[in-house]
Design a protein around this motif. Structure first.
Motif, PDB file in Angstrom:
ATOM      1  N   ARG A   1     -11.613  -6.337 -10.614  1.00  0.00           N
ATOM      2  CA  ARG A   1     -11.976  -5.107  -9.895  1.00  0.00           C
ATOM      3  C   ARG A   1     -10.722  -4.573  -9.201  1.00  0.00           C
ATOM      4  O   ARG A   1      -9.888  -5.338  -8.721  1.00  0.00           O
ATOM      5  N   PHE A   2     -10.620  -3.229  -9.103  1.00  0.00           N
ATOM      6  CA  PHE A   2      -9.379  -2.660  -8.576  1.00  0.00           C
ATOM      7  C   PHE A   2      -9.628  -1.328  -7.894  1.00  0.00           C
ATOM      8  O   PHE A   2     -10.686  -0.704  -8.044  1.00  0.00           O
ATOM      9  N   ARG A   3      -8.606  -0.894  -7.179  1.00  0.00           N
ATOM     10  CA  ARG A   3      -8.563   0.472  -6.653  1.00  0.00           C
ATOM     11  C   ARG A   3      -7.108   0.933  -6.673  1.00  0.00           C
ATOM     12  O   ARG A   3      -6.216   0.227  -6.200  1.00  0.00           O
ATOM     13  N   ALA A   4      -6.879   2.118  -7.246  1.00  0.00           N
ATOM     14  CA  ALA A   4      -5.540   2.717  -7.248  1.00  0.00           C
ATOM     15  C   ALA A   4      -5.371   3.539  -5.985  1.00  0.00           C
ATOM     16  O   ALA A   4      -6.237   4.368  -5.648  1.00  0.00           O
ATOM     17  N   CYS A   5      -4.272   3.337  -5.283  1.00  0.00           N
ATOM     18  CA  CYS A   5      -4.040   3.975  -3.982  1.00  0.00           C
ATOM     19  C   CYS A   5      -2.766   4.820  -4.037  1.00  0.00           C
ATOM     20  O   CYS A   5      -1.682   4.309  -4.324  1.00  0.00           O
ATOM     21  N   ASP A   6      -2.928   6.106  -3.727  1.00  0.00           N
ATOM     22  CA  ASP A   6      -1.798   7.027  -3.786  1.00  0.00           C
ATOM     23  C   ASP A   6      -1.054   7.163  -2.466  1.00  0.00           C
ATOM     24  O   ASP A   6       0.065   7.681  -2.447  1.00  0.00           O
ATOM     25  N   THR A   7      -1.658   6.743  -1.368  1.00  0.00           N
ATOM     26  CA  THR A   7      -1.018   6.857  -0.065  1.00  0.00           C
ATOM     27  C   THR A   7      -1.131   5.531   0.679  1.00  0.00           C
ATOM     28  O   THR A   7      -1.954   4.668   0.353  1.00  0.00           O
TER      29      THR A   7
ATOM     30  N   ASP B   1      -2.278   5.193   3.657  1.00  0.00           N
ATOM     31  CA  ASP B   1      -3.600   5.155   4.300  1.00  0.00           C
ATOM     32  C   ASP B   1      -4.670   4.660   3.332  1.00  0.00           C
ATOM     33  O   ASP B   1      -5.550   3.880   3.709  1.00  0.00           O
ATOM     34  N   ASP B   2      -4.603   5.122   2.067  1.00  0.00           N
ATOM     35  CA  ASP B   2      -5.563   4.655   1.068  1.00  0.00           C
ATOM     36  C   ASP B   2      -5.477   3.141   0.897  1.00  0.00           C
ATOM     37  O   ASP B   2      -6.498   2.443   0.857  1.00  0.00           O
ATOM     38  N   ALA B   3      -4.251   2.641   0.802  1.00  0.00           N
ATOM     39  CA  ALA B   3      -4.059   1.216   0.580  1.00  0.00           C
ATOM     40  C   ALA B   3      -4.508   0.402   1.786  1.00  0.00           C
ATOM     41  O   ALA B   3      -5.154  -0.649   1.643  1.00  0.00           O
ATOM     42  N   LEU B   4      -4.183   0.884   2.982  1.00  0.00           N
ATOM     43  CA  LEU B   4      -4.585   0.166   4.196  1.00  0.00           C
ATOM     44  C   LEU B   4      -6.103   0.142   4.337  1.00  0.00           C
ATOM     45  O   LEU B   4      -6.686  -0.888   4.708  1.00  0.00           O
ATOM     46  N   ARG B   5      -6.760   1.265   4.032  1.00  0.00           N
ATOM     47  CA  ARG B   5      -8.221   1.289   4.091  1.00  0.00           C
ATOM     48  C   ARG B   5      -8.823   0.285   3.114  1.00  0.00           C
ATOM     49  O   ARG B   5      -9.813  -0.387   3.404  1.00  0.00           O
ATOM     50  N   SER B   6      -8.183   0.168   1.955  1.00  0.00           N
ATOM     51  CA  SER B   6      -8.718  -0.726   0.934  1.00  0.00           C
ATOM     52  C   SER B   6      -8.663  -2.188   1.366  1.00  0.00           C
ATOM     53  O   SER B   6      -9.602  -2.951   1.143  1.00  0.00           O
TER      54      SER B   6
ATOM     55  N   GLU C   1     -13.435  -4.373   1.010  1.00  0.00           N
ATOM     56  CA  GLU C   1     -13.777  -4.131  -0.394  1.00  0.00           C
ATOM     57  C   GLU C   1     -13.382  -5.320  -1.267  1.00  0.00           C
ATOM     58  O   GLU C   1     -14.074  -5.668  -2.231  1.00  0.00           O
ATOM     59  N   PHE C   2     -12.242  -5.932  -0.922  1.00  0.00           N
ATOM     60  CA  PHE C   2     -11.753  -7.094  -1.662  1.00  0.00           C
ATOM     61  C   PHE C   2     -11.561  -8.259  -0.697  1.00  0.00           C
ATOM     62  O   PHE C   2     -10.925  -8.108   0.335  1.00  0.00           O
TER      63      PHE C   2
END
Length: 427
Positions: free
Chosen positions: A119-125, A127-132, A137-138
């Motif tokens: 399972r994954f999430r691609a993060c462009d910023t 903030d996106d990565a920190l939220r993830s 979520e993981f």
């Protein structure tokens, strides 16, 4: 045929050495090559980041087949440029090479085609990565991957939130991996044994050519930071006939068919990095070329001419579905410079290679070497790969390390446990 091998590392040394002994090869030219490659092929200066210059070189040398070793020229479209001029090249187009050059593309592609992966999430910023990593979520540990090419060093397995946040900052704010870290893929951490599965593809068909296992971390017992690879052995004892068939059917053939369906047929070496989880094999990563040091232990085990396979695949006319492999075992130990992987000393005199190659069943492939004032010296992080070949893994390990003991340079570091995993895993 006249063959051009693009690249200058140990992988290209293994390719050039293999092709140079084949009857249908008139000459191997390697660009830019290295001092070791110069013993088996003619080397010429070249910048692998300049597709146009590489095409001009192939024209000038009247090359019949070009084989691309490293990932950079593939990501920059060298295959596209050669195809436009109707010059035969073995390697994927830039669009097909995104399976390696963009982790986010590869993960999204696998999701579209039902290829098993984490399972994954691609993060462009940031903030996106920190939220993830903060939002639960993981679970920890969590895997953070730079989206782009990072020479095998763009992966961090973060054990807790603080470590994850530090890794995100290093990649996306400090740009430790340059532009490759501008985008991050955050994914669950899989558990199980790792295996590398290699195929040759012509865009519609896939020919498996072997399996291997590598040692990514710098120190024994898989400690320390990730590297480009500190050693490898082949074949993998964990891949039996049933697992081999399953990986081919559920992963390899799906990927090749999916790339063709999306308009980007994959022609070249495809390296599938697998995790053998309790629920079955899952893809960790793809490479659009042979790995290093895996190439050094995979290529010598191919027990039939390699050139016809490469020509057929590059032409889109690969007919056979099986490849004859030697029953022998190979173990490769990487000798690295002091400071690697964070930095690397250069210019240190190297001695003992000839003595190492006098050990029966030992081959030495040059990675980061140069010749200065008539002296062979270090010129990079991973300097040499010493490969031992034997009837079993015990024999191959003994031969490899017997070769290692003949070689010396100031600051030389290497793992003492390469291949030990094979002894544990073999039936």
């Amino acid at each position: 045929m006249r063959v051009l091998v693009i690249g200058g590392g140990a992988r290209e040394h293994a390719l050039a050495a293999r092709l140079a002994i084949e009857g249908d090869v008139a000459e191997v030219v390697c660009a830019p090559g290295n001092p070791g490659i110069s013993h088996v092929a003619r080397t010429v200066p070249a910048d692998v980041s300049q597709p146009e210059a590489l095409l001009e070189l192939a024209d000038r040398e009247q090359i019949d087949l070009t084989v691309v070793g490293p990932e950079l020229p593939l990501s920059l479209g060298v295959a596209d440029r050669f195809a436009h001029e109707r010059r035969l090249l073995f390697g994927p187009t830039a669009a097909a090479a995104r399976l390696e050059s963009s982790k986010a593309f590869a993960k999204a592609f696998m999701a579209r085609h039902g290829v098993p992966t984490a399972r994954f999430r691609a993060c462009d910023t940031i903030d996106d990565a920190l939220r993830s990593v903060r939002g639960g979520e993981f679970p920890f540990p969590v895997v953070l991957k730079a989206d782009g090419l990072a020479a095998g060093k763009g992966v961090v397995i973060a054990g807790d939130r603080a470590e994850a946040e530090a890794a995100i900052a290093a990649a996306m704010s400090e740009r430790r991996f340059g532009d490759a870290g501008a985008r991050l893929v955050v994914e669950e951490c899989l558990s199980g044994g790792e295996v590398s599965f290699f195929v040759i593809s012509d865009g519609t068909r896939a020919l498996p050519i072997g399996t291997a296992q590598d040692h990514k971390r710098i120190f024994d017992e898989d400690r320390g930071p990730n590297t480009g690879g500190m050693g490898a052995f082949a074949p993998s004892p964990t891949v039996d006939a049933a697992l081999h068939a399953r990986v081919t059917r559920e992963i390899v053939e799906v990927v090749i068919a999916g790339m063709a369906a999306e308009g980007h047929p994959f022609r070249g070496f495809l390296y599938v990095g697998l995790m053998l989880t309790p629920t079955g094999p899952k893809v960790i990563e793809f490479n659009a070329r042979l790995g290093d040091p895996e190439a050094q232990v995979i290529l010598p085990l191919i027990d039939e001419p390699l050139l016809p396979l490469l020509v057929a695949a590059a032409s889109g006319q690969l007919r056979q579905s099986t490849c004859r492999l030697s029953p022998e075992k190979l173990v490769g130990v990487v000798l690295a410079s002091r400071g690697y992987p964070d930095s690397a000393e250069s210019g240190r005199p190297i001695s003992g290679i000839a003595d190492a190659e006098r050990v029966p069943g030992v081959f030495v492939y040059h990675g980061g070497t140069a010749r200065r004032d008539g002296q062979l010296v270090t010129a990079g992080g991973r300097v040499l790969t010493v490969v031992g070949r034997g009837g079993d893994f015990t024999d191959a390990i003994a031969r490899a390390y017997a070769g290692v003991l003949q070689i010396s340079f100031d600051g030389m570091q290497y793992r003492r446990d390469v291949g030990r995993r094979a002894l544990i895993q073999q039936p």
